[in-house]
Design a protein around this motif. Sequence first.
Motif, PDB file in Angstrom:
ATOM      1  N   SER A  89       0.886  -1.300  -0.052  1.00  0.00           N
ATOM      2  CA  SER A  89      -0.080   0.041   0.085  1.00  0.00           C
ATOM      3  C   SER A  89       0.903   1.275  -0.003  1.00  0.00           C
ATOM      4  CB  SER A  89      -0.962  -0.069   1.295  1.00  0.00           C
ATOM      5  OG  SER A  89      -0.153   0.147   2.534  1.00  0.00           O
ATOM      6  N   VAL A  90       1.970   1.194   0.658  1.00  0.00           N
ATOM      7  CA  VAL A  90       2.768   2.332   0.773  1.00  0.00           C
ATOM      8  C   VAL A  90       3.737   2.664  -0.424  1.00  0.00           C
ATOM      9  CG1 VAL A  90       4.770   3.548   1.965  1.00  0.00           C
ATOM     10  CG2 VAL A  90       3.082   2.181   3.283  1.00  0.00           C
ATOM     11  N   LEU A  91       4.100   1.494  -1.014  1.00  0.00           N
ATOM     12  CA  LEU A  91       4.930   1.603  -2.340  1.00  0.00           C
ATOM     13  C   LEU A  91       4.076   2.382  -3.433  1.00  0.00           C
ATOM     14  CD1 LEU A  91       6.842  -1.933  -2.354  1.00  0.00           C
ATOM     15  CD2 LEU A  91       7.740   0.464  -1.537  1.00  0.00           C
ATOM     16  N   GLN A  92       2.748   1.879  -3.515  1.00  0.00           N
ATOM     17  CA  GLN A  92       1.670   2.146  -4.593  1.00  0.00           C
ATOM     18  C   GLN A  92       1.330   3.616  -4.402  1.00  0.00           C
ATOM     19  OE1 GLN A  92      -1.089  -0.971  -4.673  1.00  0.00           O
ATOM     20  NE2 GLN A  92      -0.069  -2.336  -5.999  1.00  0.00           N
ATOM     21  N   GLY A  94       1.402   7.741  -3.348  1.00  0.00           N
ATOM     22  CA  GLY A  94       2.223   9.002  -3.967  1.00  0.00           C
ATOM     23  C   GLY A  94       3.205   9.259  -2.705  1.00  0.00           C
ATOM     24  N   ARG A  95       4.014  10.237  -2.635  1.00  0.00           N
ATOM     25  CA  ARG A  95       4.765  10.646  -1.735  1.00  0.00           C
ATOM     26  C   ARG A  95       4.038  11.470  -0.419  1.00  0.00           C
ATOM     27  NH1 ARG A  95       7.878  14.002  -5.414  1.00  0.00           N
ATOM     28  NH2 ARG A  95       9.454  12.275  -5.335  1.00  0.00           N
ATOM     29  N   ASN A  96       2.956  12.015  -1.021  1.00  0.00           N
ATOM     30  CA  ASN A  96       2.131  12.761   0.128  1.00  0.00           C
ATOM     31  C   ASN A  96       1.367  12.104   0.945  1.00  0.00           C
ATOM     32  OD1 ASN A  96       2.951  15.488  -1.020  1.00  0.00           O
ATOM     33  ND2 ASN A  96       1.583  15.416  -2.647  1.00  0.00           N
ATOM     34  N   THR A  97       1.217  10.854   0.522  1.00  0.00           N
ATOM     35  CA  THR A  97       0.229  10.031   1.663  1.00  0.00           C
ATOM     36  C   THR A  97       0.915   8.853   2.123  1.00  0.00           C
ATOM     37  OG1 THR A  97      -0.474   8.735  -0.385  1.00  0.00           O
ATOM     38  CG2 THR A  97      -1.765  10.348   0.092  1.00  0.00           C
ATOM     39  N   ARG A  98       2.136   8.659   1.869  1.00  0.00           N
ATOM     40  CA  ARG A  98       2.937   7.512   2.551  1.00  0.00           C
ATOM     41  C   ARG A  98       3.487   7.458   4.038  1.00  0.00           C
ATOM     42  NH1 ARG A  98       7.339   6.878  -2.684  1.00  0.00           N
ATOM     43  NH2 ARG A  98       6.397   5.150  -3.657  1.00  0.00           N
ATOM     44  N   VAL A  99       3.671   8.678   4.263  1.00  0.00           N
ATOM     45  CA  VAL A  99       3.825   8.715   5.981  1.00  0.00           C
ATOM     46  C   VAL A  99       2.598   8.474   6.590  1.00  0.00           C
ATOM     47  CG1 VAL A  99       4.171  10.454   7.889  1.00  0.00           C
ATOM     48  CG2 VAL A  99       5.627  10.611   5.640  1.00  0.00           C
ATOM     49  N   GLU A 100       1.486   8.979   5.994  1.00  0.00           N
ATOM     50  CA  GLU A 100       0.145   8.623   6.972  1.00  0.00           C
ATOM     51  C   GLU A 100      -0.296   6.960   6.785  1.00  0.00           C
ATOM     52  OE1 GLU A 100      -2.741   8.946   9.432  1.00  0.00           O
ATOM     53  OE2 GLU A 100      -1.621  10.600   8.737  1.00  0.00           O
ATOM     54  N   LEU A 101       0.157   6.316   5.640  1.00  0.00           N
ATOM     55  CA  LEU A 101       0.044   4.909   5.560  1.00  0.00           C
ATOM     56  C   LEU A 101       0.995   4.280   6.405  1.00  0.00           C
ATOM     57  CD1 LEU A 101      -0.604   4.644   1.786  1.00  0.00           C
ATOM     58  CD2 LEU A 101      -2.220   4.288   3.592  1.00  0.00           C
ATOM     59  N   MET A 102       2.004   4.674   6.537  1.00  0.00           N
ATOM     60  CA  MET A 102       3.054   4.120   7.450  1.00  0.00           C
ATOM     61  C   MET A 102       2.748   4.151   8.883  1.00  0.00           C
ATOM     62  SD  MET A 102       6.573   5.470   5.534  1.00  0.00           S
ATOM     63  CE  MET A 102       7.772   4.697   6.663  1.00  0.00           C
ATOM     64  N   TYR A 103       2.000   5.123   9.337  1.00  0.00           N
ATOM     65  CA  TYR A 103       1.462   5.537  10.556  1.00  0.00           C
ATOM     66  C   TYR A 103       0.391   4.553  11.075  1.00  0.00           C
ATOM     67  CZ  TYR A 103       4.446   9.283  12.572  1.00  0.00           C
ATOM     68  OH  TYR A 103       5.350  10.151  13.160  1.00  0.00           O
ATOM     69  N   GLN A 104      -0.349   4.304   9.933  1.00  0.00           N
ATOM     70  CA  GLN A 104      -1.676   3.199  10.099  1.00  0.00           C
ATOM     71  C   GLN A 104      -1.146   2.044  10.240  1.00  0.00           C
ATOM     72  OE1 GLN A 104      -4.346   3.941   7.001  1.00  0.00           O
ATOM     73  NE2 GLN A 104      -4.423   6.007   6.923  1.00  0.00           N
ATOM     74  N   ALA A 105       0.039   1.423   9.724  1.00  0.00           N
ATOM     75  CA  ALA A 105       0.632   0.101   9.708  1.00  0.00           C
ATOM     76  C   ALA A 105       1.273  -0.155  11.178  1.00  0.00           C
ATOM     77  CB  ALA A 105       1.521  -0.082   8.660  1.00  0.00           C
ATOM     78  N   ALA A 106       2.043   1.056  11.530  1.00  0.00           N
ATOM     79  CA  ALA A 106       2.827   0.748  12.719  1.00  0.00           C
ATOM     80  C   ALA A 106       2.983   2.037  13.571  1.00  0.00           C
ATOM     81  CB  ALA A 106       4.073  -0.100  12.512  1.00  0.00           C
ATOM     82  N   PRO A 107       2.202   2.512  14.068  1.00  0.00           N
ATOM     83  CA  PRO A 107       2.283   3.758  14.787  1.00  0.00           C
ATOM     84  C   PRO A 107       3.517   3.982  15.906  1.00  0.00           C
ATOM     85  CG  PRO A 107       0.451   2.887  15.467  1.00  0.00           C
ATOM     86  CD  PRO A 107       0.689   2.068  14.407  1.00  0.00           C
ATOM     87  N   ALA A 229      12.727  -6.795  -3.731  1.00  0.00           N
ATOM     88  CA  ALA A 229      13.613  -5.990  -3.368  1.00  0.00           C
ATOM     89  C   ALA A 229      13.627  -4.904  -4.674  1.00  0.00           C
ATOM     90  CB  ALA A 229      15.164  -6.352  -3.305  1.00  0.00           C
ATOM     91  N   LYS A 230      13.609  -5.381  -5.897  1.00  0.00           N
ATOM     92  CA  LYS A 230      13.414  -4.361  -7.119  1.00  0.00           C
ATOM     93  C   LYS A 230      12.062  -3.743  -6.899  1.00  0.00           C
ATOM     94  CE  LYS A 230      15.597  -7.540 -10.497  1.00  0.00           C
ATOM     95  NZ  LYS A 230      15.541  -8.550 -11.615  1.00  0.00           N
ATOM     96  N   THR A 231      11.075  -4.300  -6.521  1.00  0.00           N
ATOM     97  CA  THR A 231       9.930  -3.370  -6.335  1.00  0.00           C
ATOM     98  C   THR A 231      10.119  -2.350  -5.245  1.00  0.00           C
ATOM     99  OG1 THR A 231       8.396  -5.414  -6.929  1.00  0.00           O
ATOM    100  CG2 THR A 231       7.405  -3.441  -5.713  1.00  0.00           C
ATOM    101  N   THR A 232      10.720  -2.522  -4.354  1.00  0.00           N
ATOM    102  CA  THR A 232      10.913  -1.428  -3.381  1.00  0.00           C
ATOM    103  C   THR A 232      11.884  -0.482  -3.734  1.00  0.00           C
ATOM    104  OG1 THR A 232      10.683  -3.096  -1.567  1.00  0.00           O
ATOM    105  CG2 THR A 232      11.822  -0.876  -0.892  1.00  0.00           C
TER     106      THR A 232
END
Length: 345
Positions: A89-92, A94-107, A229-232
């Motif tokens: 979900s984070v990889l897909q 945009g850079r503006n929403t990645r931080v929020e998605l990371m917080y949702q996964a493991a605050p 790893a390539k995807t990341t």
Amino acid sequence: QLLLRVVFGFVTHDKPSANFLFFKFHKVGGTTVTNTLRPVLMRRKHVLPSVHDTQEGRSVVAPGGTASASLCMDHASSLPMLSLFAKKSVLQAGRNTRVELMYQAAPKLLEQTCPLVRGLPLFTGVVLRDPVQRILSKYHFQRASWCARESSKFGLECAASALPLSVWLNVSTTAAVTTRDPTLLKQLALQNDSLLRVNQEVLLEKQCEPLARLGSATSCADPLALERAKTTLSAIDVVGISEQMAATLALLERRFALPYGVLANFTSYLVNCNRPNISLTEHKQINSHPAVRAERRLYKYALHRFALAVRHEGLTHLLVNHSEVDRKSALHSSHVRCVTHKPMI
């Protein structure tokens, strides 16, 4: 709302413009990048370093009392973030929403390790190095640094000091025991659990750290690690190459929207300036290790992506032909300084 920043004795009320996350692997030239990039980002982008990324180890506190950091580029602050960044979900996103998605996964992980600022875009970078050179550097670095010092305090030997490189590469303990006295062996095992404990992380860090971290793998033999790893890597803004440091830093300038030439004056601090060369036979032996072969496939992918980015940004004039540059001449570069330990800037 303004953020309060306390770093190196300075207090400023400038609001950071973005989050910056540089995934810093061991022995790939990451310290050169972070020592060059950190002060520029602090000055130009008003970033807030994490507790791991400040010389004094000070935390950054916002008015409400919550720790915040918009800059994470130390081993301890950046590498744990890969497990979150590599989520689909984070990889897909945009850079503006990645931080929020990371917080949702493991605050809690973010709050304790790299408390990025919510609502700001996330810029990312990483550097990879030729796998054999990365392993050689780690082996000789441990022989000359903390591993040797810490082990000797407890009557142990650093595994890198006690073992040939080919054997050390397959050992999953940091220290080695050379005595056969059963009483002393028992005492050593009890007192030095962290140095003598069999640890898969120790093995992964030696054999294939970039592949394992980027590929979310617990084994270098994971058949799916390379594609993950390539995807990341494909989602990281800047994929640099250690052997092409000038072009890597120029690429970071472009992709992180920094002024032209602001990263050009860099210094590589080398602890291993006098490390011995290895024979062609030894090089082939390391290169044939299954874990190293797997990491080399990832390195080739990174090289391809790096070459495309450099051409796109018009930076090919900064590339160095390493077939014409040996290690001894590289040590005399104006960017290289031999030191007993690497400073943190």
